[in-house]
Motif scaffolding. Structure first.
Motif, PDB file in Angstrom:
ATOM      1  N   ASP A  74       0.835  -1.196   0.000  1.00 31.53           N
ATOM      2  CA  ASP A  74       0.000   0.000   0.000  1.00 31.53           C
ATOM      3  C   ASP A  74       0.874   1.252   0.000  1.00 31.53           C
ATOM      4  N   HIS A 140     -11.124   2.002   2.066  1.00 29.09           N
ATOM      5  CA  HIS A 140      -9.746   2.480   1.966  1.00 29.09           C
ATOM      6  C   HIS A 140      -9.296   2.295   0.524  1.00 29.09           C
ATOM      7  N   HIS A 142      -6.598   1.503  -1.354  1.00 30.30           N
ATOM      8  CA  HIS A 142      -5.256   0.926  -1.491  1.00 30.30           C
ATOM      9  C   HIS A 142      -4.655   1.410  -2.811  1.00 30.30           C
ATOM     10  N   THR A 143      -3.348   1.547  -2.863  1.00 29.59           N
ATOM     11  CA  THR A 143      -2.734   2.088  -4.082  1.00 29.59           C
ATOM     12  C   THR A 143      -2.942   1.190  -5.294  1.00 29.59           C
ATOM     13  N   GLU A 163      -6.907   9.775  -0.567  1.00 35.20           N
ATOM     14  CA  GLU A 163      -5.889   8.733  -0.742  1.00 35.20           C
ATOM     15  C   GLU A 163      -5.581   8.514  -2.219  1.00 35.20           C
TER      16      GLU A 163
END
Length: 394
Positions: A74, A140, A142-143, A163
């Motif tokens: 991540d 979330h 995540h990349t 994010e």
């Protein structure tokens, strides 16, 4: 007519359910058709087995390993480097049939509820690909979701939007929609009618344990702890098509009598969840979103793998649920909540405040707007030869 192609990936059910929810929303719009496809159906068999099997094996059987991998990856990796090259080659090996699907479907827009098809298709934007949308299905970002090249990204919360932007996605392309859930989930229900339809006591409170996606041993431990508390409620364990789970719990149902009901596959769990005083289940993005929208307090068994940790945090921060690593502690909390209507009401209100029940329609409308703009001449449809050439390198 506008034709929208929806691509998910069958690694867990959440991605498919999100795509199906958007398809239902699109079906409510005039002049729109939707085509739902599993990206992994258009991959090399070896790729499909390894991709699906590696996730399910790690997340379900050794969640600690999956969580470690999830956290370690991540971060933003260099666009040129060993990790980027390995990931690109791995995707290129398996995804060659996906371009053919797009050419056959000839969609006016493509919506992806998993990052895998975005990785494969984003490089085709310069070759006439229709508008490409990426819908994040956990709380979330995540990349892995921050794949450059999509025309639009739909985040569940402002924090997840931030994010994505921090990972390099242009801010103008990222909207906050929520996680798409079935539009019918929030339709009013007759709680008494639901109880009668399922053969449950008319006036007895219901505690629902969604057991179909959990390890059998964990479900059994939770059931035993809840039954030991002699809750003033009927415990309903939703098993789906999990026949192994049904066999493992049969003795408990026999011994518990009317205090426990094992429930097989249902067209939708939404009516049961809406009629419940408490829901106990995994913290999948779709499950959490549905329970929040229904305004039912949620208890989550710990530990949870990878992405579910952020889903748990979202529920806890909202004040809409609790999480416990011990079955007995969870059962004790359930008993306390059943005995406190004001506390349940406060958690129910917090759940509704944290939900975005109309996310599917929000995504559908925005993507359709982009598709209609593209019809004005902003893009050209690619030729089959173009797809064939790109498929060999993407």
């Amino acid at each position: 007519m506008a034709h929208i192609l929806l691509l998910h990936a069958s690694v867990g059910m959440g991605h498919q359910r999100a795509a199906a929810a958007i398809a239902q929303a699109l079906g409510q719009l005039p002049g729109v058709t939707a085509q739902l496809e599993d990206t992994l159906d258009y991959t090399h068999p070896l790729f499909r087995r390894s991709y699906r099997g590696s996730y399910l094996s790690l997340a379900d059987r050794i969640p600690g390993v999956w969580s470690g991998f999830y956290r370690a990856t991540d971060r933003v990796f260099p666009s040129r480097g060993v990790f980027a090259a390995a990931r690109a080659q791995y995707t290129a090996f398996g995804m060659r049939d996906l371009c053919g699907l797009v050419e056959r479907a000839r969609p006016d827009a493509i919506i992806c509820t998993h990052f895998l098809p975005v990785e494969a298709l984003a490089p085709l934007r310069g070759y006439g690909l229709p508008p490409l949308a990426c819908v994040i299905t956990d709380y979330h970002a995540h990349t892995f979701w921050a794949v450059p090249g999509a025309d639009s990204y739909f985040a569940p919360t402002p924090a997840a939007r931030a994010e994505l932007i921090a990972a390099g996605i242009p801010a103008a392309r990222v909207s906050v929609s929520g996680i798409p859930i079935d539009p019918s989930v929030c339709q009013p229900i007759d709680r008494l009618a639901v109880r009668r339809a399922l053969g449950l006591p008319a006036w007895q409170p219901i505690v629902t344990l969604i057991g179909s996606g959990m390890p059998v041993d964990r479900v059994r431990a939770l059931a035993q702890a809840l039954l030991a508390r002699r809750l003033p409620a009927t415990l309903v364990i939703a098993m789906g098509r999990n026949t192994v789970l049904a066999t493992a719990l049969a003795d408990l149902e026999l011994a518990a009598g009317p205090a426990l009901r094992l429930l097989g596959p249902q067209p939708s769990l939404a009516p049961l969840l809406a009629a419940s005083e408490l829901v106990i289940g995994k913290a999948g993005g779709l499950t959490v979103s549905e329970v929040l929208a229904l305004g039912v307090p949620m208890l989550i068994p710990l530990p949870v793998p990878g992405q579910e940790q952020w889903n748990v945090e979202y529920v806890l921060r909202a004040g809409a649920g609790r999480a416990h690593s011990d079955a007995a502690a969870l059962a004790g909390d359930a008993a306390e909540l059943l005995g406190s209507q004001p506390r349940r009401a406060a958690m129910a209100a917090a759940a509704r405040a944290a939900s975005r029940p109309h996310a599917a329609m929000a995504v559908a409308v925005q993507v359709l707007d982009r598709a209609q703009a593209a019809h004005a001449g902003a893009w050209r449809r690619p030729q089959a030869a173009t797809f064939a050439t790109e498929a060999s390198v993407v």
